[in-house]
Design a protein around this motif. Structure first.
Motif: not given
Length: 434
Positions: A380-389, A407-426
């Motif tokens: 019953d563990l959720t499986v996360v795959a990191e490093g998807i490019e 992973g970078y296929h989705f996006d690079a690590p982003l500053p908080a403001q950029d993350f919110a703008a890119r992933w929560l607003a759009g």
């Protein structure tokens, strides 16, 4: 051209084209050096507000034309998305050549565009790097440009050339002690970046991992690997975790206003597991930001858990009792014992990127990841795959039954403001195509 929120699939496709072009140019006979500029325009929102979207499109078209005018015959211009361009420089003689080209691009962006009876202009910020030094390959070249662009934004500078001094902390003048880290915390030099985690079943945002960065004046960004060793078992590790927890939960509480089910993951060091006040610290932080405990995941590596397995199990159990989720990070590189998969009260397992990176080219790695996912699901563990490019890796990882991708296929690590703008607003509101 369009100024709609950047579409991730189209952006990734264009980055893939750019990487292929970098490889093609680098292997062309007679080419010793390749330079790359990633150019981001700001000020378009103001142009749209005053002149409408057609006015904004005219500014973009004009800038694209000027950029092509700056490029030499053998250079390449790419439009990555509605606000980001790339200029690939063929065989620049030295860094100065790239910097001169960047100054031309900055001036081209700032030159006004006539729209009806008015005039509009935008501002360019540019991240620059060269290959084969300091970048060794196309992926590294692109990431270095993104790092330089991020620093340009932070400094409000028109352009920044990537150099090893921005990240190289092996030099004597950039070695750090626990005292340096505590001083930096007091001076507010630490910040968090957020990398999205995406459900592979729904292609929607599931959460984000909070990653700490030290922005040291005069040095640049310092990754945790270069300072964690100095504070791992000092009092500074508690101070740093308190900062990370509160900063991450503050952001997550803000995200909850638009997407209530998006959680945040925070990494624990082995020194945190030894802290008798860890659970109380986590409870206090959750109370301050009024966030449900289930939206916080604490990640611990196999090696830190195995330093004292019995004590680790007790700490994980106490965290579970207050409702916090726990994740075993970098699974597959350490002990990888089936017994502790059975015994540890964890909720999630993260497959190490070293397996994920080769699933499309090595059937044994693909089979290992499939086996890990099957075993994890059995308990019953959720499986996360990191490093998807890339898209191929994403498809392979989804096919073997992993639940969440990062992973970078989705996006690079982003500053908080950029993350919110890119992933929560759009983008996140529409879901993400695989």
């Amino acid at each position: 051209m369009s100024q709609a929120p950047p579409d991730n699939t189209a952006t990734q496709f264009r980055y893939s084209l750019l990487l292929r072009e970098i490889d093609r140019m680098r292997t062309t006979p007679g080419v010793a050096t390749v330079g790359l500029m990633v150019i981001q325009l700001s000020g378009l929102d103001a142009v749209n507000g005053r002149f409408g979207y057609l006015g904004g499109d005219k500014v973009l078209q004009e800038f694209a034309g000027r950029l092509r005018g700056i490029a030499r015959a053998q250079d390449c211009v790419f439009e990555v998305n509605g606000r980001t361009f790339a200029l690939l420089l063929h065989n620049p003689l030295h860094e100065g050549h790239a910097m001169l080209a960047a100054e031309s691009v900055t001036r081209a962006a700032a030159e006004p565009v006539s729209i009806g009876s008015g005039r509009a202009c935008v501002k360019a910020r540019i991240g620059i790097s060269l290959m084969p030094e300091p970048a060794a390959n196309g992926e590294e070249l692109l990431r270095q440009c993104e790092t330089a662009l991020d620093i340009a934004r932070q400094r409000d500078a028109p352009h920044v050339l990537f150099t090893n001094a921005l990240i190289d902390t092996d030099k004597p003048e950039t070695r750090h002690t626990w005292f340096d880290v505590e001083e930096a915390l007091r001076s507010g030099e630490f910040e968090l970046h957020f990398q999205p985690q995406v459900s592979l079943a729904t292609s929607r945002l599931a959460g984000a991992e909070a990653l700490v960065r030290w922005r040291k004046p005069g040095v640049g960004i310092i990754a945790p690997g270069h300072f964690m060793g100095a504070i791992e078992h000092s009092r500074g590790i508690r101070t740093l975790l308190r900062f990370v927890l509160n900063s991450a939960l503050r952001e997550a509480a803000g995200w909850a206003r638009s997407q209530a089910d998006v959680g945040v993951a925070v990494n624990l060091a082995s020194g945190n597991l030894e802290d008798p006040e860890l659970v109380e610290m986590v409870e206090d932080a959750l109370g301050i930001w009024n966030l449900p405990a289930a939206q916080l995941t604490l990640e611990l590596t196999e090696s830190s858990l195995m330093q004292n397995p019995a004590a680790s199990a007790r700490t994980l159990e106490r965290l579970r009792q207050i409702g916090v989720r726990t994740s075993i990070d970098d699974f597959g590189t350490g002990y990888s014992s089936l017994a502790y998969l059975r015994d540890l009260p964890a909720d999630e397992l993260k497959v190490d990127r070293s397996f994920v990176a080769r699933v499309t080219e090595n059937p044994r790695d693909r089979d290992i990841v499939a086996s890990i996912a099957q075993l994890a699901h059995a308990v019953d563990l959720t499986v996360v795959a990191e490093g998807i490019e890339d898209a191929g890796t994403l498809a392979a990882i989804a096919a073997v039954g992993c639940d969440i991708g990062q992973g970078y296929h989705f996006d690079a690590p982003l500053p908080a403001q950029d993350f919110a703008a890119r992933w929560l607003a759009g983008t996140a509101a529409r879901g993400i195509a695989s």
